[in-house]
Write a protein that holds these residues in place. Sequence first.
Motif, PDB file in Angstrom:
ATOM      1  N   GLY A   1      -2.827  -6.987  -6.413  1.00 32.80           N
ATOM      2  CA  GLY A   1      -3.549  -8.179  -6.776  1.00 32.80           C
ATOM      3  C   GLY A   1      -3.284  -8.651  -8.188  1.00 32.80           C
ATOM      4  N   ASP A   2      -4.098  -9.597  -8.630  1.00 32.23           N
ATOM      5  CA  ASP A   2      -3.944 -10.254  -9.919  1.00 32.23           C
ATOM      6  C   ASP A   2      -4.634  -9.436 -11.009  1.00 32.23           C
ATOM      7  OD1 ASP A   2      -3.908 -11.932 -12.120  1.00 32.23           O
ATOM      8  OD2 ASP A   2      -4.526 -13.712 -11.007  1.00 32.23           O
ATOM      9  N   PRO A   3      -3.896  -8.966 -12.021  1.00 28.16           N
ATOM     10  CA  PRO A   3      -4.524  -8.194 -13.100  1.00 28.16           C
ATOM     11  C   PRO A   3      -5.599  -8.955 -13.864  1.00 28.16           C
ATOM     12  CG  PRO A   3      -2.141  -7.936 -13.134  1.00 28.16           C
ATOM     13  CD  PRO A   3      -2.436  -9.041 -12.163  1.00 28.16           C
ATOM     14  N   ALA A   4      -5.629 -10.281 -13.708  1.00 28.34           N
ATOM     15  CA  ALA A   4      -6.666 -11.071 -14.369  1.00 28.34           C
ATOM     16  C   ALA A   4      -8.009 -10.975 -13.641  1.00 28.34           C
ATOM     17  CB  ALA A   4      -6.239 -12.530 -14.463  1.00 28.34           C
ATOM     18  N   ASP A   5      -7.993 -10.484 -12.396  1.00 27.38           N
ATOM     19  CA  ASP A   5      -9.230 -10.327 -11.633  1.00 27.38           C
ATOM     20  C   ASP A   5      -9.953  -9.053 -12.058  1.00 27.38           C
ATOM     21  OD1 ASP A   5      -8.853 -12.662 -10.193  1.00 27.38           O
ATOM     22  OD2 ASP A   5      -7.797 -11.667  -8.551  1.00 27.38           O
ATOM     23  N   PRO A   6     -11.233  -8.917 -11.738  1.00 23.94           N
ATOM     24  CA  PRO A   6     -11.981  -7.714 -12.105  1.00 23.94           C
ATOM     25  C   PRO A   6     -11.309  -6.444 -11.558  1.00 23.94           C
ATOM     26  CG  PRO A   6     -13.484  -9.408 -11.337  1.00 23.94           C
ATOM     27  CD  PRO A   6     -12.103  -9.912 -11.057  1.00 23.94           C
ATOM     28  N   PRO A   7     -11.117  -5.422 -12.403  1.00 22.29           N
ATOM     29  CA  PRO A   7     -10.436  -4.201 -11.961  1.00 22.29           C
ATOM     30  C   PRO A   7     -11.347  -3.290 -11.141  1.00 22.29           C
ATOM     31  CG  PRO A   7     -11.092  -3.981 -14.254  1.00 22.29           C
ATOM     32  CD  PRO A   7     -11.458  -5.380 -13.832  1.00 22.29           C
ATOM     33  N   VAL A   8     -10.854  -2.889  -9.982  1.00 25.43           N
ATOM     34  CA  VAL A   8     -11.576  -1.972  -9.096  1.00 25.43           C
ATOM     35  C   VAL A   8     -10.732  -0.726  -8.919  1.00 25.43           C
ATOM     36  CG1 VAL A   8     -12.481  -1.608  -6.772  1.00 25.43           C
ATOM     37  CG2 VAL A   8     -12.788  -3.830  -7.898  1.00 25.43           C
ATOM     38  N   LEU A   9     -11.263   0.416  -9.340  1.00 30.68           N
ATOM     39  CA  LEU A   9     -10.545   1.681  -9.263  1.00 30.68           C
ATOM     40  C   LEU A   9     -11.046   2.465  -8.055  1.00 30.68           C
ATOM     41  CD1 LEU A   9      -8.418   3.239 -10.992  1.00 30.68           C
ATOM     42  CD2 LEU A   9     -10.335   4.450 -12.035  1.00 30.68           C
ATOM     43  N   LEU A  10     -10.141   2.739  -7.111  1.00 30.50           N
ATOM     44  CA  LEU A  10     -10.492   3.462  -5.891  1.00 30.50           C
ATOM     45  C   LEU A  10     -10.225   4.951  -6.085  1.00 30.50           C
ATOM     46  CD1 LEU A  10      -8.890   1.070  -3.224  1.00 30.50           C
ATOM     47  CD2 LEU A  10     -11.233   1.044  -4.126  1.00 30.50           C
ATOM     48  N   ILE A  11     -11.255   5.772  -5.904  1.00 29.01           N
ATOM     49  CA  ILE A  11     -11.168   7.218  -6.146  1.00 29.01           C
ATOM     50  C   ILE A  11     -11.349   7.937  -4.817  1.00 29.01           C
ATOM     51  CG2 ILE A  11     -12.014   9.135  -7.537  1.00 29.01           C
ATOM     52  CD1 ILE A  11     -13.364   7.044  -9.359  1.00 29.01           C
ATOM     53  N   MET A  12     -10.305   8.600  -4.359  1.00 30.24           N
ATOM     54  CA  MET A  12     -10.339   9.250  -3.051  1.00 30.24           C
ATOM     55  C   MET A  12     -10.927  10.660  -3.164  1.00 30.24           C
ATOM     56  SD  MET A  12     -10.160   9.357   0.112  1.00 30.24           S
ATOM     57  CE  MET A  12      -9.940   7.602   0.340  1.00 30.24           C
ATOM     58  N   GLY A  13     -11.264  11.233  -1.998  1.00 29.42           N
ATOM     59  CA  GLY A  13     -11.915  12.533  -1.932  1.00 29.42           C
ATOM     60  C   GLY A  13     -10.957  13.706  -1.977  1.00 29.42           C
ATOM     61  N   GLY A  14     -11.502  14.893  -1.768  1.00 31.09           N
ATOM     62  CA  GLY A  14     -10.743  16.130  -1.876  1.00 31.09           C
ATOM     63  C   GLY A  14      -9.624  16.242  -0.861  1.00 31.09           C
ATOM     64  N   ASN A  15      -8.482  16.742  -1.312  1.00 29.07           N
ATOM     65  CA  ASN A  15      -7.309  16.976  -0.460  1.00 29.07           C
ATOM     66  C   ASN A  15      -6.792  15.706   0.199  1.00 29.07           C
ATOM     67  OD1 ASN A  15      -7.423  19.834  -0.894  1.00 29.07           O
ATOM     68  ND2 ASN A  15      -9.097  19.930   0.584  1.00 29.07           N
ATOM     69  N   ALA A  16      -7.089  14.561  -0.384  1.00 32.40           N
ATOM     70  CA  ALA A  16      -6.653  13.287   0.192  1.00 32.40           C
ATOM     71  C   ALA A  16      -5.857  12.497  -0.842  1.00 32.40           C
ATOM     72  CB  ALA A  16      -7.848  12.470   0.666  1.00 32.40           C
ATOM     73  N   GLN A  17      -4.791  11.846  -0.385  1.00 33.00           N
ATOM     74  CA  GLN A  17      -3.963  11.030  -1.259  1.00 33.00           C
ATOM     75  C   GLN A  17      -4.523   9.613  -1.363  1.00 33.00           C
ATOM     76  OE1 GLN A  17      -0.233  12.822   1.010  1.00 33.00           O
ATOM     77  NE2 GLN A  17       0.425  11.450  -0.632  1.00 33.00           N
ATOM     78  N   MET A  18      -3.951   8.855  -2.284  1.00 35.77           N
ATOM     79  CA  MET A  18      -4.404   7.478  -2.470  1.00 35.77           C
ATOM     80  C   MET A  18      -4.164   6.626  -1.220  1.00 35.77           C
ATOM     81  SD  MET A  18      -1.537   6.006  -5.100  1.00 35.77           S
ATOM     82  CE  MET A  18       0.219   6.299  -4.870  1.00 35.77           C
ATOM     83  N   ILE A  19      -3.192   7.006  -0.396  1.00 38.26           N
ATOM     84  CA  ILE A  19      -2.908   6.219   0.804  1.00 38.26           C
ATOM     85  C   ILE A  19      -4.043   6.308   1.827  1.00 38.26           C
ATOM     86  CG2 ILE A  19      -0.402   6.260   0.569  1.00 38.26           C
ATOM     87  CD1 ILE A  19      -0.348   8.565   2.583  1.00 38.26           C
TER      88      ILE A  19
END
Length: 230
Positions: A22-40
Amino acid sequence: MREETAVNVGPSCISMTYESFGDPADPPVLLIMGGNAQMIHWPAGFCSELIARGLHVIRFDNRDAGRSTHFRDAAEPDFLAAYAGDFSSVSYTLADMADDTVGLLDVLGIGSAHLVGQSMGGMIAQAIAIEHPARVRSLTSISSNTGDPTVGQVPAYGDRTEKLRQLRVPTLVMHGAADPSIEGGRATAAAIPDSKLVIFEGMGHNLPRELWSTIAGHIAELVHSAEKPT
């Protein structure tokens, strides 16, 4: 979308692989995944739902997951002792993972962000809100808990209930009614002042495609509300 690796991240100076959408000018949302799980495990389609609602999305691999630093030589912890609250045998704690995440924000030049954490990722997001409140614009805790053993939670990461009661951050708590840890979600919402609790019938400990749009809508509503001048 582009995969990149940040180096010398946080006090542990680890490497963390991340992708931004997305657009870096938009509000930043950081997605934090759980244990033993990748960002995908934050599916690209779900990220697209957030982008369509005017959000800049960042997902990443926690330490010991995916392409980020793995602690392969770490000694095996005493799990029974850790469950009892003795962390002396563990190589790192939830606080270290929270510091990693704040360190990634530092590398990215993001002073504060909207945090969205699922399962253990929700615990990490809660820990950041507790220990680094200035870095958190809003908090979304999905399928997570407070660590309170009286509502069926394993206390391996400590009970955060009293500290959560001190938070003053816009908060959304989402949980599936079919998730065995549902009481953890209710306890989280009860602990954090003025938080909103959303329970989805039929949802377990997952992020079902059928609910991507709805979940993204709730997150975007919280984010845009928090972004409004006070």
